[in-house]
Design a protein around this motif. Structure first.
Motif, PDB file in Angstrom:
ATOM      1  N   SER A 167       1.013  -1.233  -0.103  1.00  0.00           N
ATOM      2  CA  SER A 167      -0.094   0.077   0.145  1.00  0.00           C
ATOM      3  C   SER A 167       0.921   1.302  -0.083  1.00  0.00           C
ATOM      4  O   SER A 167       0.312   2.256  -0.069  1.00  0.00           O
ATOM      5  CB  SER A 167      -0.819   0.009   1.114  1.00  0.00           C
ATOM      6  OG  SER A 167      -0.240  -0.282   2.149  1.00  0.00           O
ATOM      7  N   ASP A 168       2.104   1.164   0.237  1.00  0.00           N
ATOM      8  CA  ASP A 168       3.073   2.174   0.114  1.00  0.00           C
ATOM      9  C   ASP A 168       3.962   2.115  -1.199  1.00  0.00           C
ATOM     10  O   ASP A 168       4.554   1.119  -1.401  1.00  0.00           O
ATOM     11  CB  ASP A 168       4.109   2.024   1.391  1.00  0.00           C
ATOM     12  CG  ASP A 168       5.221   3.122   1.502  1.00  0.00           C
ATOM     13  OD1 ASP A 168       4.720   4.288   1.957  1.00  0.00           O
ATOM     14  OD2 ASP A 168       6.100   2.991   1.013  1.00  0.00           O
ATOM     15  N   VAL A 169       3.934   3.440  -1.735  1.00  0.00           N
ATOM     16  CA  VAL A 169       4.577   3.637  -3.011  1.00  0.00           C
ATOM     17  C   VAL A 169       5.953   3.086  -3.102  1.00  0.00           C
ATOM     18  O   VAL A 169       6.579   2.297  -3.835  1.00  0.00           O
ATOM     19  CB  VAL A 169       4.535   5.219  -3.571  1.00  0.00           C
ATOM     20  CG1 VAL A 169       5.317   5.373  -4.728  1.00  0.00           C
ATOM     21  CG2 VAL A 169       2.979   5.683  -4.013  1.00  0.00           C
ATOM     22  N   GLU A 170       6.795   3.802  -2.020  1.00  0.00           N
ATOM     23  CA  GLU A 170       8.328   3.421  -1.915  1.00  0.00           C
ATOM     24  C   GLU A 170       8.737   1.903  -1.887  1.00  0.00           C
ATOM     25  O   GLU A 170       9.446   1.374  -2.411  1.00  0.00           O
ATOM     26  CB  GLU A 170       9.023   4.478  -0.896  1.00  0.00           C
ATOM     27  CG  GLU A 170       8.987   5.777  -1.042  1.00  0.00           C
ATOM     28  CD  GLU A 170       9.697   6.242  -2.105  1.00  0.00           C
ATOM     29  OE1 GLU A 170      10.590   5.457  -2.945  1.00  0.00           O
ATOM     30  OE2 GLU A 170       9.545   7.444  -2.710  1.00  0.00           O
ATOM     31  N   ARG A 171       7.644   1.315  -0.834  1.00  0.00           N
ATOM     32  CA  ARG A 171       7.882  -0.020  -0.479  1.00  0.00           C
ATOM     33  C   ARG A 171       7.678  -1.044  -1.769  1.00  0.00           C
ATOM     34  O   ARG A 171       8.272  -1.831  -2.047  1.00  0.00           O
ATOM     35  CB  ARG A 171       7.006  -0.566   0.714  1.00  0.00           C
ATOM     36  CG  ARG A 171       7.819  -1.406   1.650  1.00  0.00           C
ATOM     37  CD  ARG A 171       7.157  -1.966   2.803  1.00  0.00           C
ATOM     38  NE  ARG A 171       6.564  -0.604   3.538  1.00  0.00           N
ATOM     39  CZ  ARG A 171       5.103  -0.385   3.868  1.00  0.00           C
ATOM     40  NH1 ARG A 171       4.380  -1.343   3.766  1.00  0.00           N
ATOM     41  NH2 ARG A 171       5.060   0.647   4.717  1.00  0.00           N
ATOM     42  N   LEU A 172       6.668  -0.497  -2.506  1.00  0.00           N
ATOM     43  CA  LEU A 172       6.349  -1.245  -3.745  1.00  0.00           C
ATOM     44  C   LEU A 172       7.572  -1.113  -4.816  1.00  0.00           C
ATOM     45  O   LEU A 172       7.937  -2.165  -5.299  1.00  0.00           O
ATOM     46  CB  LEU A 172       4.948  -0.947  -4.527  1.00  0.00           C
ATOM     47  CG  LEU A 172       4.593  -1.740  -5.667  1.00  0.00           C
ATOM     48  CD1 LEU A 172       4.325  -3.242  -5.417  1.00  0.00           C
ATOM     49  CD2 LEU A 172       3.407  -0.948  -6.252  1.00  0.00           C
TER      50      LEU A 172
END
Ligand code: AMP
Length: 188
Positions: A167-172
């Motif tokens: 759900s997190d941009v950076e993590r994806l």
């Protein structure tokens, strides 16, 4: 990794979080030097994403069939606009030009594109990473369906890993960039 293909809605959704997160993704891609490949539309989340990448100085490549250009649906200011014959040609070229795929919230078109690329991965036609950005829990019902398909033996448990969910941009982006290359028979 040079370019990510993003599948997303031709509508912006009812909650502002969809456009906001889409903008965050566009900026994060440009910051990391990752070009955008997409369906070339100027409407909905597609338009929001492209404007965010472009304003942050990133590359935008749109792939669109002539029939949608005729309906004036193509974005006017892209780094590169590729016009193809059909929707099938469009999906094949978007896949060829990209090193990874992300689905954002959307409707039939988004799911069609996501499931085609997942099916090709399941068949080992390609080994490019695929992720979904689960904004606002939008994909929770889809993830529940995947659980059910596995429980009822329509889907192999190991194929769940073809889809990276965050759900997190950076993590994806981090997961896609660091994913171990899988097996591919090189069809795509
Ligand atoms: P949907 O999720 O049904 O809104 O469809 C969005 C996806 O289908 C996008 O990723 C596009 O590739 C394609 N698409 C659907 N509608 C359009 C449109 N009006 N202009 C450009 N592409 C579209």
């Amino acid at each position: 990794m040079k370019r990510i293909c993003v599948f997303c809605g031709s509508r912006a959704g009812s909650a502002t979080i969809y456009a906001e997160t889409t903008r965050d993704l566009g900026r994060a891609m440009a910051r990391r030097g990752l070009g955008l490949v997409f369906g070339a539309g100027h409407v909905g989340l597609m338009g929001v994403l492209t404007d965010a990448v472009r304003e942050a100085g990133g590359e935008t490549i749109g792939v669109i069939p002539q029939s949608l250009v005729d309906r004036e649906l193509a974005h006017a200011s892209l780094t590169d606009l590729r016009i193809v014959e059909s929707m099938h040609d469009r999906k094949a070229l978007m896949a060829e030009l990209s090193d990874a795929f992300i689905a954002l919230p959307g409707g039939f078109g988004t799911l069609d594109e996501l499931f085609e690329i997942l099916t090709w991965a399941q068949l080992r036609f390609h080994a490019k990473p695929i992720g979904i950005l689960n904004v606002n829990g939008f994909f929770d019902p889809l993830l529940a369906w995947i659980d059910r398909a596995i429980a009822e033996d329509f889907l192999k448990e190991k194929n769940r890993e073809l889809l990276k969910v965050e759900s997190d941009v950076e993590r994806l982006l981090e997961r896609l960039l660091t994913s171990e290359p899988g097996a591919s028979n090189g069809v795509l």
